[in-house]
Design an enzyme around this catalytic site. Structure first.
Site, mmCIF file in Angstrom:
data_model
loop_
_atom_site.group_PDB
_atom_site.id
_atom_site.type_symbol
_atom_site.label_atom_id
_atom_site.label_comp_id
_atom_site.label_asym_id
_atom_site.label_seq_id
_atom_site.Cartn_x
_atom_site.Cartn_y
_atom_site.Cartn_z
ATOM 1 N N CYS A 80 0.800 -1.234 0.000
ATOM 2 C CA CYS A 80 0.000 0.000 0.000
ATOM 3 C C CYS A 80 0.830 1.280 0.000
ATOM 4 O O CYS A 80 0.805 2.034 -0.964
ATOM 5 C CB CYS A 80 -0.925 0.008 1.219
ATOM 6 S SG CYS A 80 -2.115 -1.328 1.177
HETATM 7 N N1 NAD Z 1 -2.879 -6.016 1.990
HETATM 8 C C1 NAD Z 1 -3.357 -4.954 2.604
HETATM 9 O O1 NAD Z 1 -3.093 -4.739 3.776
HETATM 10 C C2 NAD Z 1 -4.281 -3.976 1.887
HETATM 11 C C3 NAD Z 1 -4.913 -3.001 2.662
HETATM 12 C C4 NAD Z 1 -5.784 -2.118 2.052
HETATM 13 C C5 NAD Z 1 -6.002 -2.187 0.682
HETATM 14 N N2 NAD Z 1 -5.361 -3.121 -0.073
HETATM 15 C C6 NAD Z 1 -5.672 -3.168 -1.497
HETATM 16 O O2 NAD Z 1 -6.503 -4.271 -1.749
HETATM 17 C C7 NAD Z 1 -6.231 -4.806 -3.044
HETATM 18 C C8 NAD Z 1 -5.865 -6.267 -2.949
HETATM 19 O O3 NAD Z 1 -4.702 -6.386 -2.155
HETATM 20 P P1 NAD Z 1 -4.278 -7.723 -1.452
HETATM 21 O O4 NAD Z 1 -3.235 -7.349 -0.459
HETATM 22 O O5 NAD Z 1 -5.456 -8.479 -1.002
HETATM 23 O O6 NAD Z 1 -3.592 -8.471 -2.698
HETATM 24 P P2 NAD Z 1 -3.228 -10.024 -2.803
HETATM 25 O O7 NAD Z 1 -2.178 -10.123 -3.853
HETATM 26 O O8 NAD Z 1 -2.990 -10.594 -1.453
HETATM 27 O O9 NAD Z 1 -4.566 -10.679 -3.332
HETATM 28 C C9 NAD Z 1 -5.078 -10.483 -4.589
HETATM 29 C C10 NAD Z 1 -5.719 -11.781 -5.033
HETATM 30 O O10 NAD Z 1 -6.322 -11.554 -6.294
HETATM 31 C C11 NAD Z 1 -6.070 -12.661 -7.125
HETATM 32 N N3 NAD Z 1 -6.205 -12.217 -8.497
HETATM 33 C C12 NAD Z 1 -5.311 -11.619 -9.292
HETATM 34 N N4 NAD Z 1 -5.849 -11.353 -10.483
HETATM 35 C C13 NAD Z 1 -7.136 -11.765 -10.434
HETATM 36 C C14 NAD Z 1 -8.202 -11.748 -11.344
HETATM 37 N N5 NAD Z 1 -8.061 -11.217 -12.561
HETATM 38 N N6 NAD Z 1 -9.357 -12.280 -10.954
HETATM 39 C C15 NAD Z 1 -9.500 -12.812 -9.725
HETATM 40 N N7 NAD Z 1 -8.523 -12.839 -8.804
HETATM 41 C C16 NAD Z 1 -7.351 -12.325 -9.160
HETATM 42 C C17 NAD Z 1 -4.704 -13.141 -6.740
HETATM 43 O O11 NAD Z 1 -4.522 -14.497 -7.071
HETATM 44 C C18 NAD Z 1 -4.728 -12.921 -5.211
HETATM 45 O O12 NAD Z 1 -5.220 -14.060 -4.547
HETATM 46 C C19 NAD Z 1 -5.127 -3.927 -3.614
HETATM 47 O O13 NAD Z 1 -5.730 -2.919 -4.356
HETATM 48 C C20 NAD Z 1 -4.484 -3.341 -2.388
HETATM 49 O O14 NAD Z 1 -3.861 -2.106 -2.677
HETATM 50 C C21 NAD Z 1 -4.500 -4.038 0.515
#
Ligand code: NAD
Length: 428
Positions: free
Chosen positions: A260
């Site tokens: 992030c």
């Molecule tokens: N990790 C955090 O603490 C956090 C906090 C707030 C916001 N975010 C935001 O949330 C979003 C997701 O982050 P995350 O940390 O969960 O990422 P992550 O990489 O842990 O998870 C994303 C998931 O999406 C899947 N994926 C990828 N492409 C895909 C598709 N086309 N269709 C379906 N699934 C797909 C991946 O396999 C993975 O399991 C991002 O925008 C991030 O900036 C993350």
């Protein structure tokens, strides 16, 4: 009620489980078949999420994982939690959102609700996502289906942070969209904060993360300035923190990490250009924060120099690969930048991280893939010329580290309450 959650990562999985334990049936969708298989078998792949709970929710039918995106047709709402990285030119890459939109559009049932949770620039939901959903479904947002944005506020590794208790900001494409989305989230989350538009909700998340990036840059800069004056920034922050109003502590470190803070502000920078606007605070914070690993490596060189050793040829143990304490998430971790810089200057680099026994393949730091954590014992720890603490995992026994290691460079103030020898610890 049955919903689908797309992207079962650090955000989507805990959110799915929170809905499932609140009585909503959840269909979790991901392109990663391995993750889906693990979940079907009731197995967690995220350290702070219990396998037992997943297994119980799978068993009672409230949670199911699948790779078949056509099945959104079975659900009343779709929540999208896919990655939003930067591309190699450090510009927003919203292709995961757009591709998800294209994939699900033909199967969206009339009247359904689509909510985007991925962090992104203002306009993604009501422009980019809306367009692909409308053209792929032949339906109109706000009329045939509802559309909203609600940023995730996950705090991985913090046991006090429960999805259910973190207020949820929600912006809709129309007033009806925000009402629908609020009603959905109210089933699983205690406090709902409706705002006037998707863009306001998108901008809220960017303010929150920019606020952190800028304040971390401030203490990182002061760390260097105070160090030159012989003042310890950590002691200064502890004392400033006693002020009961108008101050909030932020802590310095070896550089920014995680999915992030190093990334999200640049989504805003990019979008602001379209409006002829400049995000000077963000650029400056980025400059200061990205210079931290170099500063830290120079401190390692200084510490070795004091012992008549050069960085070239010295053995360095990097302690902590995860980007923050007590998690197994090493995405964008500054530890890798440190390891690269140290190697470039001729040091022989190893690492220890109890949560990352082997380095997984990654796009940016793929050359470290397969490297294994060293074991934790006196013989190993005493064999390094210097130990560089880059992540303060609470499971690590820092007193043992002080007893075993000859020289320690500490970027996290991890050695503050430990008995050490004079000249043994260098803050960086
Ligand atoms: N990790 C955090 O603490 C956090 C906090 C707030 C916001 N975010 C935001 O949330 C979003 C997701 O982050 P995350 O940390 O969960 O990422 P992550 O990489 O842990 O998870 C994303 C998931 O999406 C899947 N994926 C990828 N492409 C895909 C598709 N086309 N269709 C379906 N699934 C797909 C991946 O396999 C993975 O399991 C991002 O925008 C991030 O900036 C993350």
């Amino acid at each position: 009620m049955k919903i689908s959650v797309i992207g079962l990562g650090y955000v989507g999985l805990p959110l799915s489980l929170q809905f499932a334990r609140s009585g909503v049936t959840v269909l979790g969708l991901d392109v990663d078949a391995q993750k889906v298989e693990a979940l079907k078998a009731g197995r967690s792949y995220i350290k702070h999420i219990d396998s037992e709970e997943i297994a119980a929710l799978v068993e009672n039918g409230s949670f199911e994982a699948s790779t078949d995106f056509r099945r959104v047709a079975e659900t009343e709402a779709v929540i999208i939690c896919v990655p939003t990285p930067l591309n190699k030119n450090r510009e927003p890459d919203i292709s995961y959102i757009v591709n998800t939109g294209k994939t699900i559009a033909p199967y969206l049932p009339k009247g359904c609700l689509v909510v985007l949770e991925s962090t992104t620039y203002p306009g993604t939901t009501d422009e980019d996502l809306r367009k692909v959903l409308e053209s792929g479904s032949g339906m109109k947002a706000g009329i045939d289906f509802h559309l909203a944005f609600s940023p995730e506020r996950e705090d991985p590794g913090n046991p006090e942070s429960k999805v259910a208790l973190i207020p949820k900001v929600i912006g809709g494409y129309t007033p009806e969209c925000v009402r629908k989305a609020s009603a959905l989230y109210a089933r699983a989350i205690k406090t709902i904060v409706p705002v006037s538009s998707c863009r306001t909700a998108e901008a809220t998340k960017l303010l929150e993360n920019t606020f952190r990036a800028v304040n971390i840059a401030l203490v990182n800069e002061l760390k260097v300035v105070y160090e030159a004056m012989g003042i310890d920034i950590w002691e200064v922050i502890e004392s400033a923190k006693t002020k009961p109003f108008g101050f909030m502590p932020f802590y310095p470190g070896p550089g920014l990490g995680g999915h992030c803070i190093p990334i999200d502000p640049f989504y805003l920078t990019w979008k602001a250009r379209e409006y002829g606007q400049h995000t000077r605070f963000i650029e400056l914070a980025g400059e200061i924060n990205t210079s931290m690993p170099q500063y830290v490596v120079n401190r390692v060189a200084e510490a070795l120099n004091e012992k008549q050793k050069s960085l070239k040829g010295s053995s360095v143990l990097v302690l902590g690969l995860a980007y923050k304490p007590d998690v197994d998430d090493d995405r964008e971790s500054p530890s890798y930048v440190l390891m690269d810089l140290l190697t470039k200057r001729g040091a022989l680099v190893s690492y220890y991280d109890p949560y990352i026994p082997v380095i997984r393949p990654s796009r940016e730091f793929g050359h470290w893939a397969g490297t294994k954590s060293v074991p934790w014992n006196r013989e190993v720890l005493s064999s390094f010329d210097v130990v560089l603490i880059s992540t303060k995992h609470s499971i690590v026994n820092y007193q043992e580290l002080a007893d075993y290691a000859e020289c320690i460079v500490d970027t996290r103030n991890a050695m503050a309450s430990v008995k050490t020898r004079p000249g043994q610890v260098w803050k960086a």
